[in-house]
Design a protein around this motif. Structure first.
Motif, short mmCIF file in Angstrom:
data_model
loop_
_atom_site.label_atom_id
_atom_site.label_comp_id
_atom_site.label_asym_id
_atom_site.label_seq_id
_atom_site.Cartn_x
_atom_site.Cartn_y
_atom_site.Cartn_z
N LEU A 216 0.83 -1.20 0.00
CA LEU A 216 0.00 0.00 0.00
C LEU A 216 0.87 1.26 0.00
O LEU A 216 0.35 2.36 -0.21
CB LEU A 216 -0.93 0.01 1.21
N ALA A 217 2.16 1.10 0.21
CA ALA A 217 3.06 2.25 0.30
C ALA A 217 3.55 2.66 -1.09
O ALA A 217 4.75 2.73 -1.37
CB ALA A 217 4.24 1.91 1.21
N GLN A 218 2.63 2.94 -1.99
CA GLN A 218 2.95 3.26 -3.37
C GLN A 218 2.76 4.75 -3.66
O GLN A 218 3.48 5.31 -4.47
CB GLN A 218 2.04 2.46 -4.31
N SER A 219 1.78 5.36 -3.02
CA SER A 219 1.44 6.75 -3.29
C SER A 219 0.78 7.32 -2.04
O SER A 219 -0.29 6.83 -1.63
CB SER A 219 0.49 6.85 -4.48
N THR A 220 1.40 8.32 -1.44
CA THR A 220 0.85 8.90 -0.21
C THR A 220 -0.56 9.44 -0.44
O THR A 220 -1.48 9.19 0.36
CB THR A 220 1.76 10.02 0.31
N GLU A 221 -0.76 10.18 -1.52
CA GLU A 221 -2.08 10.76 -1.79
C GLU A 221 -3.14 9.68 -1.93
O GLU A 221 -4.25 9.79 -1.40
CB GLU A 221 -2.02 11.61 -3.05
N TRP A 222 -2.78 8.60 -2.65
CA TRP A 222 -3.72 7.49 -2.83
C TRP A 222 -4.04 6.81 -1.51
O TRP A 222 -5.20 6.51 -1.21
CB TRP A 222 -3.16 6.49 -3.84
N GLU A 223 -3.01 6.54 -0.71
CA GLU A 223 -3.25 5.94 0.61
C GLU A 223 -4.22 6.78 1.43
O GLU A 223 -5.17 6.25 2.03
CB GLU A 223 -1.93 5.81 1.38
N LEU A 224 -3.98 8.06 1.50
CA LEU A 224 -4.83 8.94 2.30
C LEU A 224 -6.26 8.92 1.79
O LEU A 224 -7.22 8.85 2.57
CB LEU A 224 -4.27 10.36 2.30
N ASP A 225 -6.43 8.98 0.47
CA ASP A 225 -7.77 8.96 -0.10
C ASP A 225 -8.47 7.63 0.20
O ASP A 225 -9.66 7.60 0.56
CB ASP A 225 -7.71 9.18 -1.61
N LEU A 226 -7.74 6.53 0.03
CA LEU A 226 -8.32 5.21 0.29
C LEU A 226 -8.75 5.07 1.74
O LEU A 226 -9.88 4.64 2.04
CB LEU A 226 -7.31 4.11 -0.07
N PHE A 227 -7.87 5.45 2.67
CA PHE A 227 -8.18 5.27 4.09
C PHE A 227 -9.35 6.17 4.52
O PHE A 227 -10.18 5.76 5.34
CB PHE A 227 -6.94 5.53 4.94
N ARG A 228 -9.42 7.38 3.98
CA ARG A 228 -10.55 8.25 4.31
C ARG A 228 -11.88 7.59 3.92
O ARG A 228 -12.85 7.63 4.68
CB ARG A 228 -10.43 9.59 3.58
#
Length: 420
Positions: A216-228
């Motif tokens: 999951l550590a591929q894109s900070t912006e994507w991680e944040l969006d997914l977790f939200r």
């Protein structure tokens, strides 16, 4: 059309607690089949194959190298009966040429590609190989996995259902030494549309998930969006690594992060602090420890094991370097003449199949056993698992998502004296 989809039997690591998770690859593949295909799924780890049951076409989905020889034997039994067979899955892609001796081979991702295969089947003109490795389909075509094919009562541990598997992305921008993902799915990170991934998670009738993305550590912006987007689901989940940035860990914890698999490759302060940050956010850690790299001598391995006990891992899984085909490890060790056997049944990740640089193969095998014994000397693996499971129950009770089980099953799982 009657299609029988089979997941061949394979064995757990020798020191690993035995339980079975519902396989992900076969049910994702089944979602790519058109509606007129009547699919029956058999997980040979949990049920026997009736080779004489009526079927038109057989698919064999193989994830692990250690499954391939059994997969070939299954295919040969069906072919004796005049039934056509097709192979797919990760291990098929790693062993494509050998698989072609036992049936048709499908390479790559299945979405949008099955109508061609089935049209050829109906004409009696199946090709030896359908190669789509270099042509990844539109990630938006990935459908909801066919979990309806799973026999749910078979997938539990001591009466308790553990996790369902789901993925939010494919591909990986990293290219790690022992890993074949760059060959299998490409080095381009391909996230699914978040709304589709979230809808699939929401529809799973299980509060506990394993997000099986390579990382999951591929894109900070994507991680944040997914977790939200995951926060309202109130699911509890484990995954491969996430970034240990404070904002990512905070959202991951709020989204229900239960524990992560984290490679522990040295005794550095970087690793120590990374584990601490996970724990500070209430996220457990199962260390994945690979022994036998060329910078590992006996002293290093013993220091590493001592370090694991210091950093308070919740669980640890020990394996030895295994040179799977289409990895950098295989290419290098094969070129150097250091691979000792190509018997794929021994490629279990707990048998030494190559010549280590600083010790004999036999000594590395002994150190693998030493690692398991040392880490679990004070508390056996099943008790550490129970403690980790108790923590997820506490999280579920806190947000009113815990599904009560019978007292008998709770006692079986936690053991006397343990509480949820």
């Amino acid at each position: 059309m009657r299609f029988t989809l089979i997941y061949p039997k394979w064995h757990k690591l020798g020191r690993q607690t035995e339980f079975h998770l519902p396989p992900h690859g076969p049910v994702v593949f089944a979602a790519a089949l058109p509606d007129y295909v009547d699919v029956t799924f058999i997980d040979e780890n949990l049920e026997a194959i009736d080779f004489d049951a009526a079927t038109d076409f057989v698919g064999i989905s193989m994830m692990l190298t250690v499954q391939v020889q059994r997969g070939w034997a299954i295919a040969d039994e069906y072919r004796k009966r005049g039934v056509r067979v097709m192979f797919g899955g990760i291990a098929t892609m790693l062993h494509a040429e050998e698989c072609m001796a036992h049936g048709t081979v499908f390479l790559g991702e299945a979405e949008g590609r099955m109508e061609e295969v089935l049209a050829d089947f109906r004409k009696g003109a199946l090709k030896p190989v359908y190669n789509h490795l270099d042509q990844q389909p539109d990630i938006a075509l990935v459908g909801t996995a066919r979990r309806d094919l799973l026999k749910r009562d078979l997938y539990n541990y001591r009466g308790v259902q553990m996790v369902d598997l789901v993925h939010a992305s494919r591909g990986c921008r990293f290219h790690c030494y022992p890993c074949a993902v760059a060959y299998l799915g490409g080095r381009r990170f391909r996230p699914r549309p978040i709304d589709k991934a979230i809808a699939e998670m929401a529809a799973i009738d299980n509060n506990r998930l394993f997000i099986v993305d390579n990382s999951l550590a591929q894109s900070t912006e994507w991680e944040l969006d997914l977790f939200r987007e995951m926060i309202p689901l109130k699911k509890k989940w484990c995954s491969h690594p996430i970034e240990d940035k404070p904002e990512v860990l905070d959202l991951a914890a709020r989204a229900g992060a239960w524990y992560v698999y984290q490679a522990v490759f040295d005794t550095s302060d970087y690793i120590r602090e990374r584990i601490r940050r996970y724990h500070d956010h209430g996220i457990g850690v199962e260390g994945t420890i690979l022994l036998g790299l060329d910078n590992h001598d006996e002293d290093f391995i013993k220091r590493l094991i001592d370090f694991l006990l210091e950093i308070d891992l919740d669980l640890a899984e020990f394996t030895v370097l295994t040179p799977f085909p289409h990895t950098r490890a295989f290419d290098e060790l094969h070129r150097q003449g250091r691979i000792l056997t190509y018997d794929w049944s021994r490629y279990t990740a707990d048998q030494v199949v190559y010549q280590p640089k600083h010790m004999s193969a036999e000594r590395l095998q002994e150190l693998l056993d030493y690692a398991w014994s040392s880490f679990y000397a004070d508390e056996p693996q099943n008790m550490k698992m129970a403690r980790l499971f108790a923590r997820v129950v506490q999280k579920e009770m806190a947000d009113h998502t815990f599904r009560p089980r019978s007292r008998r099953l709770r006692d079986q799982h936690f053991g006397r004296g343990e509480t949820a």
